[in-house]
Motif scaffolding. Structure first.
Motif, PDB file in Angstrom:
ATOM      1  N   GLY A  89       0.937  -1.152  -0.003  1.00 18.10           N
ATOM      2  CA  GLY A  89       0.019  -0.112  -0.058  1.00 18.10           C
ATOM      3  C   GLY A  89       0.792   1.456  -0.112  1.00 18.10           C
ATOM      4  N   ASP A  90       2.124   1.037   0.664  1.00 16.62           N
ATOM      5  CA  ASP A  90       2.894   2.360   0.608  1.00 16.62           C
ATOM      6  C   ASP A  90       3.947   2.379  -0.460  1.00 16.62           C
ATOM      7  N   ARG A  91       3.912   1.467  -1.521  1.00 19.17           N
ATOM      8  CA  ARG A  91       5.055   1.432  -2.270  1.00 19.17           C
ATOM      9  C   ARG A  91       4.218   1.375  -3.818  1.00 19.17           C
ATOM     10  N   VAL A  92       2.766   1.285  -4.008  1.00 19.48           N
ATOM     11  CA  VAL A  92       2.072   1.385  -5.215  1.00 19.48           C
ATOM     12  C   VAL A  92       1.272   2.484  -5.027  1.00 19.48           C
ATOM     13  N   SER A  93       1.164   3.650  -6.033  1.00 20.10           N
ATOM     14  CA  SER A  93       0.084   4.730  -5.901  1.00 20.10           C
ATOM     15  C   SER A  93      -0.783   4.649  -7.242  1.00 20.10           C
ATOM     16  N   TRP A  94      -1.720   5.436  -7.386  1.00 20.73           N
ATOM     17  CA  TRP A  94      -2.591   5.487  -8.543  1.00 20.73           C
ATOM     18  C   TRP A  94      -3.050   7.133  -8.488  1.00 20.73           C
ATOM     19  N   ASN A  95      -3.662   7.556  -9.582  1.00 15.94           N
ATOM     20  CA  ASN A  95      -4.709   8.605  -9.370  1.00 15.94           C
ATOM     21  C   ASN A  95      -6.083   8.334  -9.488  1.00 15.94           C
ATOM     22  N   ARG A  96      -7.036   9.608  -9.340  1.00 11.98           N
ATOM     23  CA  ARG A  96      -8.266   9.209  -9.173  1.00 11.98           C
ATOM     24  C   ARG A  96      -9.019   9.953 -10.172  1.00 11.98           C
ATOM     25  N   PRO A  97      -9.102   9.575 -11.588  1.00 11.73           N
ATOM     26  CA  PRO A  97      -9.797  10.236 -12.655  1.00 11.73           C
ATOM     27  C   PRO A  97     -11.131  10.703 -12.103  1.00 11.73           C
ATOM     28  N   ALA A  98     -11.337  12.055 -12.749  1.00 15.35           N
ATOM     29  CA  ALA A  98     -12.759  12.485 -12.449  1.00 15.35           C
ATOM     30  C   ALA A  98     -13.785  11.986 -13.531  1.00 15.35           C
ATOM     31  N   GLY A  99     -13.487  11.375 -14.497  1.00 11.18           N
ATOM     32  CA  GLY A  99     -14.345  10.814 -15.527  1.00 11.18           C
ATOM     33  C   GLY A  99     -13.355   9.988 -16.646  1.00 11.18           C
ATOM     34  N   GLY A 100     -13.860   9.582 -17.565  1.00  5.11           N
ATOM     35  CA  GLY A 100     -13.063   8.967 -18.574  1.00  5.11           C
ATOM     36  C   GLY A 100     -13.250   7.549 -18.275  1.00  5.11           C
ATOM     37  N   PHE A 101     -12.153   6.599 -19.018  1.00  2.82           N
ATOM     38  CA  PHE A 101     -11.991   5.446 -19.149  1.00  2.82           C
ATOM     39  C   PHE A 101     -10.718   4.841 -18.386  1.00  2.82           C
ATOM     40  N   PHE A 102      -9.882   5.710 -18.116  1.00  2.00           N
ATOM     41  CA  PHE A 102      -8.710   5.234 -17.554  1.00  2.00           C
ATOM     42  C   PHE A 102      -7.897   5.843 -16.322  1.00  2.00           C
ATOM     43  N   LEU A 103      -7.176   5.138 -15.685  1.00  2.00           N
ATOM     44  CA  LEU A 103      -6.380   5.523 -14.463  1.00  2.00           C
ATOM     45  C   LEU A 103      -4.782   5.050 -14.871  1.00  2.00           C
ATOM     46  N   THR A 104      -3.879   5.738 -13.950  1.00  2.00           N
ATOM     47  CA  THR A 104      -2.485   5.418 -13.885  1.00  2.00           C
ATOM     48  C   THR A 104      -2.179   5.103 -12.589  1.00  2.00           C
ATOM     49  N   VAL A 105      -1.249   3.810 -12.534  1.00  2.00           N
ATOM     50  CA  VAL A 105      -0.944   3.074 -11.656  1.00  2.00           C
ATOM     51  C   VAL A 105       0.792   3.168 -11.638  1.00  2.00           C
TER      52      VAL A 105
END
Length: 436
Positions: A354-370
């Motif tokens: 949990g402290d070594r992997v992060s991701w964003n929270r998209p406000a829309g669309g189809f994708f997120l980044t890890v």
């Protein structure tokens, strides 16, 4: 014998143009091969819309309704209106009036109807802009980095120089665009345009803040750049209304060329997109969309009229707005977004990352980044598919410059919540095992 062909046992060997040797052009083929090779794997790679949300029957019924309205408006016989759909049509399209209504109703964009060109998907619109505006060896395309490979791949095939502009956590940095334009001029090239997906970006999932949008337009004006605004995901906003488009913030006849598509709002099989370009053209009458018409005519002659009529029928039924149809789809995609965020939290926490992997929270669309603790390359894609039964897309596939090797793109549009939970669990266990 000329270098372009050579004789080999069994026939002729043909030399391809050098640009086709670019490794980035093989990304889609590689992903398709991985998906087909491991059909039981859960795939977060494709950015497809969920076909259970399509209403193809209603769209095809729109062909008749559009033809009926066309007959009433023009005074031609009903049979003639239908017959016209089977003939070569106007190069720049026959549903430009309906698209103008759609832009005004759903995007806050008011443009003359003649500034709209209807294309065979947004991909053709990109090809038309590159072929009509860029001189290979003289002009350069600036592109947000990482970005959609459809336009950068096309540019490379056509011999157009592509210069990356690094993306931040909130999307494109306008000051980086200005700096890139200066660097391109110093290299003896002319920066012609900057390409970006400002709303729910593909591949990152980011959205450009309002202040940055306004500043980007200022930079474009100062630097003499066009802005190619690609907007396939904007209507899929999950946390409140989306921000204004760059086009709606621009002055009439300004710097923004708007690229639109019905692939996500309706369905991809229509292969229907459009570009909006009302800019004046040097030494020519009419607007840019009209001046680019010869390019369109040599690429596809015209966009298939029945497919235009299908979309035109649906748009005409609703006064131009697709918002009601998109609103019916948003709960599915929002649920999937939330399911993926929850699964990432739970699964990576469970394996102690949990402290070594992060991701964003998209406000829309189809994708997120890890963001992962190690570089994720083609070898990792194949290994994760084979050993863990999950397919993801390295961000490096979309990157024009180094720095994204530890990131992956996850799509949540083409999976069920159950597949999301299981796929993310498999991904977390693969990452943990890889670290061990």
């Amino acid at each position: 014998m000329a270098e372009s062909v050579s004789m080999v046992a069994g026939g002729v060997r043909v030399a391809l143009r050098r640009s086709l040797a670019d490794p980035s052009l093989g990304v889609m083929n590689f992903l398709n091969e991985v998906v087909s090779r491991y059909p039981q794997a859960i795939s977060f790679a494709p950015g497809r819309p969920w076909e259970e949300l399509f209403d193809v029957e209603a769209a095809l019924g729109g062909i008749g309704r559009w033809a009926e309205r066309r007959a009433a408006q023009t005074g031609v016989e009903r049979g003639k209106a239908f017959a016209d759909l089977g003939q070569y049509g106007r190069t720049n399209g026959i549903v430009h009036h309906e698209i103008a209504q759609h832009l005004a109703a759903d995007e806050g964009i008011e443009v003359p109807v003649d500034s709209i060109m209807v294309t065979c998907g947004c991909q053709e619109a990109m090809a038309i802009l590159l072929m009509g505006l860029f001189e290979p060896g003289r002009d350069a395309l600036l592109a947000s980095d990482p970005t959609y490979i459809g336009i950068t791949g096309l540019a490379r095939i056509l011999g157009v120089d592509v210069r990356p502009v690094p993306m931040g956590d909130d999307g494109l940095d306008p000051e980086a665009v200005a700096a890139a334009a200066v660097e391109v001029r110093a290299a003896g090239l002319r920066p012609r345009a900057i390409y970006d997906v400002p709303d729910f970006n593909n591949p990152l999932g980011t959205s450009l803040p309002l202040a940055a949008r306004r500043r980007l337009l200022e930079v474009a004006r100062d630097e003499g750049l066009l802005v190619f605004e690609d907007s396939p995901y904007r209507m899929f906003a999950y946390d409140g209304p989306p921000l204004p488009t760059l086009k709606s913030l621009d002055e009439p006849g300004g710097v923004v060329v708007y690229l639109g598509s019905f692939s996500k709002t309706l369905f991809p099989g229509l292969r229907l997109g459009y570009l909006v370009a009302e800019q004046a053209v040097e030494a020519a009458d009419g607007c840019l969309a009209e001046a680019l018409s010869p390019v369109k005519s040599l690429l596809t002659v015209n966009t298939p009229a029945p497919m235009q009529a299908a979309a035109g029928g649906l748009l005409g039924d609703s006064g131009g707005s697709l918002q009601a149809q998109v609103d019916e789809k948003i709960p599915f995609y929002r649920r999937n977004r939330d399911a993926m965020l929850a699964a990432l939290e739970e699964s990576f926490g469970r394996v102690g990352l949990g402290d070594r992997v992060s991701w964003n929270r998209p406000a829309g669309g189809f994708f997120l980044t890890v963001e992962l603790p190690f570089e994720f390359d083609e070898e990792c894609v194949a290994e994760a598919a084979e050993k863990s039964g999950v397919i993801v897309c390295p961000m490096s596939f979309f990157a024009l410059s180094p720095g994204r090797e530890r990131q992956i793109r996850l799509s949540f549009s083409y999976v069920s919540p159950e597949e999301i939970a299981e796929g993310v669990r498999r991904l977390a266990e693969f990452v943990a095992a890889r670290l061990r």
